[in-house]
Scaffold this motif. Structure first.
Motif, mmCIF file in Angstrom:
data_model
loop_
_atom_site.group_PDB
_atom_site.id
_atom_site.type_symbol
_atom_site.label_atom_id
_atom_site.label_comp_id
_atom_site.label_asym_id
_atom_site.label_seq_id
_atom_site.Cartn_x
_atom_site.Cartn_y
_atom_site.Cartn_z
ATOM 1 N N HIS A 168 8.995 -42.967 -33.938
ATOM 2 C CA HIS A 168 9.206 -44.391 -33.637
ATOM 3 C C HIS A 168 10.655 -44.805 -33.902
ATOM 4 N N ARG A 169 11.222 -44.322 -34.990
ATOM 5 C CA ARG A 169 12.623 -44.665 -35.292
ATOM 6 C C ARG A 169 13.564 -44.075 -34.259
ATOM 7 N N GLN A 170 13.296 -42.836 -33.847
ATOM 8 C CA GLN A 170 14.129 -42.221 -32.814
ATOM 9 C C GLN A 170 14.045 -43.012 -31.512
ATOM 10 N N ARG A 171 12.841 -43.427 -31.146
ATOM 11 C CA ARG A 171 12.659 -44.209 -29.920
ATOM 12 C C ARG A 171 13.418 -45.525 -30.014
ATOM 13 N N GLU A 172 13.330 -46.167 -31.161
ATOM 14 C CA GLU A 172 14.033 -47.441 -31.350
ATOM 15 C C GLU A 172 15.546 -47.269 -31.206
ATOM 16 N N LEU A 173 16.081 -46.201 -31.791
ATOM 17 C CA LEU A 173 17.519 -45.944 -31.668
ATOM 18 C C LEU A 173 17.919 -45.665 -30.221
ATOM 19 N N LEU A 174 17.114 -44.886 -29.520
ATOM 20 C CA LEU A 174 17.408 -44.591 -28.115
ATOM 21 C C LEU A 174 17.354 -45.856 -27.265
ATOM 22 N N MET A 175 16.401 -46.739 -27.569
ATOM 23 C CA MET A 175 16.311 -48.005 -26.831
ATOM 24 C C MET A 175 17.574 -48.835 -27.051
ATOM 25 N N MET A 214 20.543 -47.705 -27.873
ATOM 26 C CA MET A 214 21.648 -47.026 -27.198
ATOM 27 C C MET A 214 21.618 -47.293 -25.693
ATOM 28 N N LYS A 215 20.421 -47.316 -25.115
ATOM 29 C CA LYS A 215 20.289 -47.571 -23.676
ATOM 30 C C LYS A 215 20.762 -48.981 -23.333
ATOM 31 N N VAL A 216 20.371 -49.945 -24.139
ATOM 32 C CA VAL A 216 20.809 -51.324 -23.904
ATOM 33 C C VAL A 216 22.327 -51.429 -24.035
ATOM 34 N N MET A 217 22.881 -50.772 -25.061
ATOM 35 C CA MET A 217 24.338 -50.808 -25.248
ATOM 36 C C MET A 217 25.061 -50.175 -24.070
ATOM 37 N N GLN A 218 24.589 -49.026 -23.616
ATOM 38 C CA GLN A 218 25.228 -48.338 -22.495
ATOM 39 C C GLN A 218 25.110 -49.158 -21.207
ATOM 40 N N THR A 219 23.942 -49.758 -20.988
ATOM 41 C CA THR A 219 23.733 -50.568 -19.787
ATOM 42 C C THR A 219 24.643 -51.792 -19.796
ATOM 43 N N ASN A 220 24.677 -52.489 -20.934
ATOM 44 C CA ASN A 220 25.544 -53.669 -21.030
ATOM 45 C C ASN A 220 27.015 -53.290 -20.908
ATOM 46 N N GLY A 221 27.372 -52.159 -21.480
ATOM 47 C CA GLY A 221 28.754 -51.692 -21.387
ATOM 48 C C GLY A 221 29.147 -51.377 -19.954
ATOM 49 N N LEU A 222 28.264 -50.679 -19.238
ATOM 50 C CA LEU A 222 28.539 -50.342 -17.838
ATOM 51 C C LEU A 222 28.652 -51.602 -16.992
ATOM 52 N N GLN A 267 24.688 -41.755 -15.698
ATOM 53 C CA GLN A 267 23.842 -40.590 -15.964
ATOM 54 C C GLN A 267 23.327 -40.595 -17.405
ATOM 55 N N ARG A 268 24.163 -41.026 -18.354
ATOM 56 C CA ARG A 268 23.725 -41.132 -19.751
ATOM 57 C C ARG A 268 22.559 -42.116 -19.875
ATOM 58 N N ILE A 269 22.638 -43.213 -19.145
ATOM 59 C CA ILE A 269 21.563 -44.207 -19.190
ATOM 60 C C ILE A 269 20.268 -43.591 -18.662
ATOM 61 N N LYS A 270 20.362 -42.845 -17.576
ATOM 62 C CA LYS A 270 19.175 -42.189 -17.019
ATOM 63 C C LYS A 270 18.627 -41.141 -17.978
ATOM 64 N N LYS A 271 19.518 -40.417 -18.643
ATOM 65 C CA LYS A 271 19.095 -39.399 -19.617
ATOM 66 C C LYS A 271 18.409 -40.048 -20.821
ATOM 67 N N LEU A 272 18.922 -41.193 -21.259
ATOM 68 C CA LEU A 272 18.281 -41.907 -22.361
ATOM 69 C C LEU A 272 16.867 -42.329 -21.971
ATOM 70 N N ASP A 315 14.701 -39.317 -22.341
ATOM 71 C CA ASP A 315 14.454 -39.023 -23.753
ATOM 72 C C ASP A 315 13.418 -39.978 -24.346
ATOM 73 N N ILE A 316 13.487 -41.237 -23.978
ATOM 74 C CA ILE A 316 12.514 -42.228 -24.459
ATOM 75 C C ILE A 316 11.121 -41.877 -23.948
ATOM 76 N N LYS A 317 11.021 -41.485 -22.690
ATOM 77 C CA LYS A 317 9.719 -41.098 -22.129
ATOM 78 C C LYS A 317 9.167 -39.862 -22.834
ATOM 79 N N ALA A 318 10.039 -38.914 -23.176
ATOM 80 C CA ALA A 318 9.599 -37.706 -23.884
ATOM 81 C C ALA A 318 9.026 -38.065 -25.256
#
Length: 167
Positions: free
Chosen positions: A31-38, A40-48, A94-99, A102-105
């Motif tokens: 759960h903690r890993q998923r939360e961190l990935l989420m 990171m995904k928001v940060m990368q999306t907003n950054g892009l 691509q990093r956003i798609k990879k995240l 990873d979240i789905k995994a």
């Protein structure tokens, strides 16, 4: 003897926390890993989105809209953006798609945990309770027998939430 500076009496109050099994702790780790990935995904999306906005590109709200219109925006700005910037922006997409992958995994691993644990399955049968709530609830509380009643369980949950917000 005086307490160290900054301590208050309520910091010394015992915390009701059930002892967790290895499986419960491992589930909380997922759960903690998923939360961190989420995050990171928001940060990368907003950054892009922000980087493309610097060049005048605007997108509809949401990650799907951004990634769906991304290539079109790059084609529009191809003449004004250096190739090395375009390459970097594509890598970020691509990093956003990879995240997402990873979240789905991690969610698939949590689903395996749910299927393997009878208590989690029982909680998941409650209407409105899904995968994340069921696995978190059982993994967080430890053995249910540690609580005298449902009221004690709720109080321990509220106390854990209060302590989790501090500091």
């Amino acid at each position: 003897m005086r307490a160290p500076f900054g301590w208050r009496f309520n910091n010394l109050a015992p915390k009701c926390v059930g002892v967790k099994t290895l499986d419960q702790q491992a589930t909380l780790t997922l759960h903690r890993q998923r939360e961190l990935l989420m995050k990171m995904k928001v940060m990368q999306t907003n950054g892009l989105r922000g980087l493309l906005y610097e060049f005048g590109a605007t997108f509809a709200r949401g990650k799907k809209a951004l990634l769906g219109e991304f290539e079109v925006a790059l084609e529009v700005f191809a003449h004004s953006i250096p190739q090395y910037v375009t390459d970097s922006l594509r890598e970020q997409a691509q990093r956003i798609k990879k995240l997402d992958e990873d979240i789905k995994a991690i969610q698939q691993r949590l689903a395996q945990r749910l299927r393997a644990d009878a208590d989690m399955l029982r909680v998941a049968q409650i209407p409105g309770v899904g995968l994340l709530t069921a696995t978190t609830a059982i993994a967080t509380m430890g053995p249910a027998s540690a609580f005298k009643s449902g009221r004690n369980l709720c109080l321990a949950g509220a106390q854990a939430a209060r302590y989790g917000r501090q500091g």
